[in-house]
Design a protein around this motif. Structure first.
Motif, short mmCIF file in Angstrom:
data_model
loop_
_atom_site.label_atom_id
_atom_site.label_comp_id
_atom_site.label_asym_id
_atom_site.label_seq_id
_atom_site.Cartn_x
_atom_site.Cartn_y
_atom_site.Cartn_z
N VAL A 1 0.85 -1.19 0.00
CA VAL A 1 0.00 0.00 0.00
C VAL A 1 0.88 1.24 0.00
CG1 VAL A 1 -1.59 1.33 1.44
CG2 VAL A 1 -1.95 -1.11 1.13
N ILE A 2 0.49 2.23 -0.79
CA ILE A 2 1.15 3.53 -0.81
C ILE A 2 0.15 4.53 -0.27
CG2 ILE A 2 2.21 5.34 -2.23
CD1 ILE A 2 3.70 2.64 -2.32
N LEU A 3 0.48 5.15 0.85
CA LEU A 3 -0.37 6.19 1.43
C LEU A 3 0.18 7.53 0.98
CD1 LEU A 3 -0.91 4.82 5.06
CD2 LEU A 3 -2.35 4.51 3.02
N ASP A 4 -0.48 8.13 0.01
CA ASP A 4 -0.06 9.42 -0.54
C ASP A 4 -0.70 10.51 0.33
OD1 ASP A 4 0.68 11.55 -2.12
OD2 ASP A 4 -0.66 11.05 -3.77
N TYR A 5 -0.20 10.58 1.56
CA TYR A 5 -0.66 11.55 2.55
C TYR A 5 0.54 12.42 2.89
CZ TYR A 5 -4.33 7.99 3.73
OH TYR A 5 -5.35 7.09 3.72
N GLY A 6 0.30 13.52 3.54
CA GLY A 6 1.41 14.41 3.88
C GLY A 6 2.22 13.97 5.09
N PHE A 7 1.57 13.38 6.09
CA PHE A 7 2.23 13.05 7.35
C PHE A 7 3.08 14.23 7.81
CE2 PHE A 7 1.38 8.89 5.42
CZ PHE A 7 0.53 8.41 6.40
N TRP A 8 2.42 15.34 7.97
CA TRP A 8 3.07 16.62 8.26
C TRP A 8 3.61 16.73 9.67
CZ3 TRP A 8 0.98 21.62 5.82
CH2 TRP A 8 0.76 21.42 4.46
N THR A 9 3.09 15.95 10.60
CA THR A 9 3.49 16.10 12.00
C THR A 9 4.13 14.84 12.52
OG1 THR A 9 1.39 15.33 12.91
CG2 THR A 9 1.57 17.71 12.42
N ARG A 10 4.97 15.02 13.51
CA ARG A 10 5.59 13.88 14.18
C ARG A 10 4.51 12.99 14.79
NH1 ARG A 10 10.74 12.12 16.20
NH2 ARG A 10 10.25 10.12 17.11
N ARG B 1 3.01 10.82 12.13
CA ARG B 1 3.94 9.76 11.71
C ARG B 1 4.05 8.70 12.79
NH1 ARG B 1 6.51 14.62 9.93
NH2 ARG B 1 7.97 14.58 11.67
N ASP B 2 4.12 9.12 14.05
CA ASP B 2 4.18 8.15 15.14
C ASP B 2 2.91 7.30 15.20
OD1 ASP B 2 6.71 8.97 15.87
OD2 ASP B 2 6.04 10.17 17.59
N GLY B 3 1.77 7.94 14.93
CA GLY B 3 0.50 7.20 14.90
C GLY B 3 0.51 6.12 13.83
N LEU B 4 1.03 6.46 12.65
CA LEU B 4 1.10 5.46 11.59
C LEU B 4 2.09 4.36 11.94
CD1 LEU B 4 0.12 4.54 8.84
CD2 LEU B 4 2.00 5.85 7.83
N ARG B 5 3.19 4.72 12.56
CA ARG B 5 4.15 3.69 12.99
C ARG B 5 3.47 2.70 13.94
NH1 ARG B 5 7.40 8.37 13.33
NH2 ARG B 5 9.01 8.36 11.73
N ALA B 6 2.68 3.21 14.87
CA ALA B 6 1.98 2.35 15.83
C ALA B 6 0.97 1.45 15.11
CB ALA B 6 1.30 3.19 16.90
N GLU B 7 0.25 2.02 14.14
CA GLU B 7 -0.74 1.22 13.40
C GLU B 7 -0.05 0.12 12.60
OE1 GLU B 7 -4.52 3.66 12.11
OE2 GLU B 7 -2.68 4.78 11.62
N ALA B 8 1.04 0.44 11.93
CA ALA B 8 1.77 -0.56 11.15
C ALA B 8 2.29 -1.66 12.06
CB ALA B 8 2.91 0.09 10.38
#
Length: 146
Positions: A65-74, A77-84
């Motif tokens: 999967v490619i998430l073409d999102y900005g992930f503008w904030t730490r 990004r940390d939230g996505l790391r936790a989800e992954a």
């Protein structure tokens, strides 16, 4: 904005191959390109909520999967790391850097294309400072566009 996220996402979707989730494209498809400042946040949250369920299902099926999102904030990004991590899937961030003048040029060129979500100069000026660069402890692949 204007950094080349979607350009890279389109390239990666073919190279891997992968499913690409681009929020702006979904917003335009569902709501049109002419959302005002009050409508955009609501539409963005709705689209993001739908896409979240879809990309999570895809990765559990073993699909890249490619998430073409900005992930503008730490925090984001940390939230996505936790989800992954919770899903047991690998995660790669790509860091795209270019001079602000080039980003302006790209945005203005993009705004001329039919069917895109335009970015007004005022929006660019107001939102650009909200981006939080990756911290020294955040791993990412660096990408530069010529």
């Amino acid at each position: 904005m204007g950094s080349g996220k979607t350009t890279l996402a389109r390239r990666l979707e073919h190279e891997l191959p992968a499913l690409r989730f681009t929020i702006d494209e979904w917003i335009v498809a569902l709501y049109g390109p002419d959302l005002n400042a009050e409508e955009f946040p609501v539409a963005s949250r709705r689209v993001t909520a739908v896409l979240e369920g879809q990309w999570k299902r895809a990765v559990t099926l073993g699909i890249h999967v490619i998430l073409d999102y900005g992930f503008w904030t730490r925090r984001g990004r940390d939230g996505l790391r936790a989800e992954a991590s919770a899903l047991g899937v690998p995660l790669t961030f790509y860091a795209l850097e270019l001079p602000e003048e080039e980003a302006w040029r790209r945005i203005r060129r993009r705004n001329l294309e039919p069917g895109v979500l335009p970015i007004a100069d005022e929006t660019f000026t107001r939102l650009r400072p909200r981006f939080e660069p990756l911290g020294p402890d955040e791993t990412a692949l660096q990408v530069s566009f010529e």
